[in-house]
Design an enzyme around this catalytic site. Structure first.
Site, short mmCIF file in Angstrom:
data_model
loop_
_atom_site.label_atom_id
_atom_site.label_comp_id
_atom_site.label_asym_id
_atom_site.label_seq_id
_atom_site.Cartn_x
_atom_site.Cartn_y
_atom_site.Cartn_z
N ARG A 78 -2.31 7.32 9.30
CA ARG A 78 -3.60 6.80 9.77
C ARG A 78 -3.37 5.47 10.45
O ARG A 78 -2.77 4.56 9.87
CB ARG A 78 -4.56 6.62 8.57
CG ARG A 78 -5.82 5.91 8.94
CD ARG A 78 -6.81 5.76 7.78
NE ARG A 78 -7.95 5.00 8.25
CZ ARG A 78 -8.38 3.85 7.73
NH1 ARG A 78 -7.79 3.34 6.66
NH2 ARG A 78 -9.40 3.23 8.26
N HIS A 122 -11.16 -0.54 13.70
CA HIS A 122 -10.71 -1.20 12.47
C HIS A 122 -10.79 -2.71 12.72
O HIS A 122 -9.78 -3.41 12.72
CB HIS A 122 -9.30 -0.73 12.10
CG HIS A 122 -8.92 -1.01 10.68
ND1 HIS A 122 -8.44 -0.03 9.83
CD2 HIS A 122 -8.93 -2.15 9.95
CE1 HIS A 122 -8.16 -0.56 8.64
NE2 HIS A 122 -8.45 -1.85 8.69
N GLU A 167 -14.67 0.58 7.11
CA GLU A 167 -15.34 -0.37 6.24
C GLU A 167 -16.43 -1.19 6.93
O GLU A 167 -16.32 -2.42 7.04
CB GLU A 167 -14.31 -1.31 5.60
CG GLU A 167 -13.26 -0.59 4.80
CD GLU A 167 -12.35 -1.54 4.01
OE1 GLU A 167 -12.46 -2.76 4.19
OE2 GLU A 167 -11.53 -1.04 3.21
N ASN A 292 -11.72 4.04 0.80
CA ASN A 292 -10.73 3.00 0.53
C ASN A 292 -11.04 2.44 -0.85
O ASN A 292 -12.15 1.97 -1.10
CB ASN A 292 -10.82 1.87 1.56
CG ASN A 292 -10.44 2.33 2.96
OD1 ASN A 292 -9.98 3.45 3.15
ND2 ASN A 292 -10.64 1.47 3.94
N TYR A 294 -9.60 -0.15 -3.95
CA TYR A 294 -8.64 -1.14 -4.41
C TYR A 294 -8.91 -1.61 -5.84
O TYR A 294 -7.99 -1.83 -6.60
CB TYR A 294 -8.64 -2.36 -3.48
CG TYR A 294 -8.02 -2.05 -2.13
CD1 TYR A 294 -6.64 -2.11 -1.96
CD2 TYR A 294 -8.80 -1.66 -1.06
CE1 TYR A 294 -6.06 -1.81 -0.74
CE2 TYR A 294 -8.23 -1.34 0.17
CZ TYR A 294 -6.86 -1.41 0.32
OH TYR A 294 -6.27 -1.10 1.51
N GLU A 352 -7.28 4.62 2.09
CA GLU A 352 -6.51 3.42 1.72
C GLU A 352 -6.50 3.26 0.21
O GLU A 352 -7.55 3.42 -0.44
CB GLU A 352 -7.12 2.13 2.31
CG GLU A 352 -6.96 1.97 3.78
CD GLU A 352 -7.56 0.66 4.30
OE1 GLU A 352 -7.61 -0.34 3.56
OE2 GLU A 352 -8.00 0.67 5.46
C1 BGC Z 1 -8.80 -3.02 5.07
C2 BGC Z 1 -7.37 -3.34 5.44
C3 BGC Z 1 -6.86 -4.47 4.58
C4 BGC Z 1 -6.87 -4.01 3.14
C5 BGC Z 1 -6.35 -5.02 2.14
C6 BGC Z 1 -9.06 -3.03 3.59
O1 BGC Z 1 -10.25 -3.70 3.35
O2 BGC Z 1 -9.22 -1.83 5.67
O3 BGC Z 1 -7.32 -3.65 6.81
O4 BGC Z 1 -5.60 -4.93 4.95
O5 BGC Z 1 -8.18 -3.68 2.76
O6 BGC Z 1 -7.14 -6.15 2.14
#
Ligand code: BGC
Length: 457
Positions: A78, A122, A167, A292, A294, A352
Site C-alpha cells: 500500500r 495521504h 484518515e 488503521n 494503533y 495500517e
Molecule cells: C498515518 C501514518 C503515520 C502513522 C503513525 C497513521 O496515522 O496514516 O502516515 O505515519 O499513523 O503515526
C-alpha cells in the site's frame, strides 16, 4: 499455504507507506509543491527542523525497494500518490513525469507478484489548492474527483485496490483543530466544514471510480476504542462524544447514510448536519473498509480537552510505544468485531498497524534487534486472528511501515519501520521484525502460534 493457522488461504499480507513520508525529491521532474513541503520548510513546525526533501529517497531507489519487498515475501504493497506530482497545480495540467514514476513503480510491483493498493490522498495536498482554501473550499470534492479520475484512467487497468482518503479524521483534527499539521488552523467551526468536504470528496471519487475503475475501492479510517476512565456519568458521556467524534463521524455517513447526533454536542453552534444531497453523495457503496489501528483510548470528561471534551488518561500499568501510545491488542479485536456489529459484513482490510520503538543504533552491526516490535506484531496479528475466528470478514493486513520514514510533525525522531533506514547513507537493514514478518507471511500466520524468538519474550 496452511489453512490451519486460521488465516484464509488468500489472505493479503502487505506493508504500507505514504508518498511524502518516503519519496524525497518533492519537486523533481515538474512536480508542484505540496502543503507538507511548505509546512516542513516553515521554521518550528517539525521536530528537529526535518523535512521530506530526501526522506527514504524512494523516488530514486524504488526499484531496490521493490526488491526488498519481494525478499520479505509481501503479497501486497500500500502506497500513496502525490497529488502535486501528477497535477502540479492540483487541477488542470497533468505532469506526465509524475504519472511515469508511479507507472514504473506499479509495473515493478506487478512483475514481482506484489499487488498494489493505491491511496489517492495521504495528507499531502497541492500547495496551489491550499492557497485557494484547501479543504475549506466547497470546490475541493470536484478537484479531488478530477485528480482521482486522472489516476483511474492511468492505472485502473493495473491497480486492483484503491483507497480514497487516508484518515480523514486526522486531516481535520490535526490540521484544523490542533494546528499541528497543515494548514495549522485552530478552529472548530472550520473543522466541521472540512469534515463535510472530506466526506463529499470521498463520495465523489467513488462515483468516478464506478464510471472508470474495474476492481475495488474503499476508504481508510483510523479507529481507537474509547473507554471511560470511570463509571461517572460525565466520563461515560465524554466517552460517547469521543467515539462519535473520532470513530463514527466518518463511518456512519459513509456506511449508514447518517451522521451521529452527538456531533451537535461536539461541534456546538458550528455544526449543521449533512443534508440529504450530501448524504446521497457520501453514501456510495464501497468494496472494503481500510482500518488503521494503533492503540485504544481511556478517557475522562474535561471541558478543556478538544471538541469532544475528553481527556486521554494514561494507563501506567501498560506498555507504551515511543509515541506514547498504549499497547493494547485486545482492543484491536474489539475494533474489528465492533465494525461487523455496527456496519455488517463489509470486507475489512487492516491498512495500517505497527509501532514506533527506539531501535538500537545500527552503525556497527548487520542486525537491528527490535524485540518490542516483534512482540507488537505477534500480539496484534493474534488479535486479528481472534476477530477472524469470531466471524469478521478480514481480507488482509498491512504492517505500518516498510521503512523508517518521515513521521510527520515528529520528523525522523520516531521509527516505525520493519526495515531500518540510515538516513545519512540510505542503507536499509532488515530489523528482527522484518525477519519475523517474513516468516509470518511464509507460513500464512502459522508461526504466530510458536513461542517468540528468545529476545522478544
Ligand atoms: C498515518 C501514518 C503515520 C502513522 C503513525 C497513521 O496515522 O496514516 O502516515 O505515519 O499513523 O503515526
Amino acid at each position: 499455504m496452511t489453512a490451519s493457522s486460521g488465516f484464509p488461504d488468500e489472505f493479503l499480507w502487505g506493508a504500507a507507506t505514504s508518498a511524502y513520508q518516503i519519496e524525497g525529491s518533492p519537486l523533481a521532474d515538474g512536480a508542484g509543491a505540496s502543503n507538507w513541503h511548505r509546512f516542513a520548510h516553515t521554521p518550528g513546525r517539525i521536530e528537529g527542523g526535518d523535512t521530506g526533501d530526501v526522506a527514504c529517497d524512494h523516488y530514486r531507489r524504488h526499484a531496490g525497494d521493490v526488491e526488498l519487498m519481494a525478499s520479505l515475501g509481501l503479497g501486497a504493497y500500500r502506497f500513496s500518490l502525490s497529488w502535486s506530482r501528477i497535477l502540479p497545480e492540483g487541477r488542470g495540467r497533468v505532469n506526465v513525469n509524475g504519472l511515469d514514476f508511479y507507472a514504473r513503480l506499479i509495473d515493478q510491483l506487478l512483475e514481482r507478484g506484489i499487488q498494489p493498493l493505491v491511496t489517492l490522498f495521504h495528507w499531502d495536498l497541492p500547495a496551489a489548492l491550499d492557497d485557494l482554501g484547501g479543504w475549506l473550499d466547497p470546490r475541493i470534492p470536484d478537484w479531488f474527483a478530477d485528480y482521482a479520475e486522472v489516476a483511474f484512467r492511468a492505472f485502473g487497468d493495473r491497480v486492483p485496490m484503491w483507497a480514497t482518503l487516508n484518515e480523514p479524521w486526522v486531516v481535520m483534527d490535526a490540521g484544523y483543530v490542533h494546528g499541528v499539521h497543515p494548514p495549522a488552523h485552530r478552529s472548530v467551526a472550520e473543522a466541521a466544514t472540512v469534515a463535510r468536504h472530506l466526506l463529499r470528496a470521498h463520495g465523489a471519487a467513488v462515483q468516478r471510480y464506478r464510471a472508470h475503475g474495474r476492481r475495488q475501492i474503499g476508504l481508510v479510517v483510523n479507529l481507537e476504542p474509547k473507554e471511560p476512565a470511570s463509571q461517572a456519568p460525565a466520563d461515560l458521556a465524554a466517552t460517547a462524544r469521543a467515539d462519535a467524534y473520532m470513530n463514527r463521524q466518518f463511518l456512519d455517513p459513509v456506511l449508514l447514510g447518517r451522521s451521529p447526533e452527538l456531533l451537535a454536542e461536539v461541534f456546538g453552534p458550528a455544526w449543521s448536519p449533512p443534508g440529504a444531497d450530501d448524504l446521497e453523495l457520501i453514501r456510495q457503496p464501497i468494496d472494503f473498509l481500510g482500518v488503521n489501528y494503533y492503540t485504544r483510548n481511556v478517557v475522562r470528561d474535561d471541558p478543556a480537552a478538544g471538541p469532544a471534551r475528553a481527556r486521554s488518561v494514561r494507563q501506567d500499568a501498560s506498555v507504551h510505544t515511543a509515541t506514547g501510545w498504549e499497547v493494547h491488542p485486545a482492543s484491536f479485536t474489539a475494533v474489528l468485531c465492533g465494525l461487523k456489529e455496527r456496519y455488517g459484513d463489509l470486507p475489512l482490510i487492516v491498512t495500517e498497524n505497527g509501532a514506533a520503538f527506539d531501535d538500537p543504533p545500527v552503525a556497527t552491526t548487520e542486525r537491528v534487534d527490535d524485540p518490542q516490535r516483534v512482540r507488537y506484531y505477534r500480539d496484534h496479528l493474534l488479535a486479528a486472528l481472534e476477530a477472524i475466528r469470531r466471524g469478521v470478514n478480514l481480507r488482509g493486513y498491512f504492517a505500518w511501515t516498510l521503512l523508517d520514514n518521515f513521521e510527520w510533525a515528529a520528523g525522523y525522531s520516531k521509527r516505525f519501520g520493519l526495515v531500518h533506514v540510515d538516513f545519512a547513507s540510505q542503507r536499509r537493514t532488515l530489523k528482527s521484525s522484518a525477519h519475523y514478518y517474513r516468516e509470518v507471511i511464509r507460513s500464512n500466520g502459522a508461526i504466530l502460534a510458536d513461542p517468540l524468538p528468545a529476545a522478544s519474550r
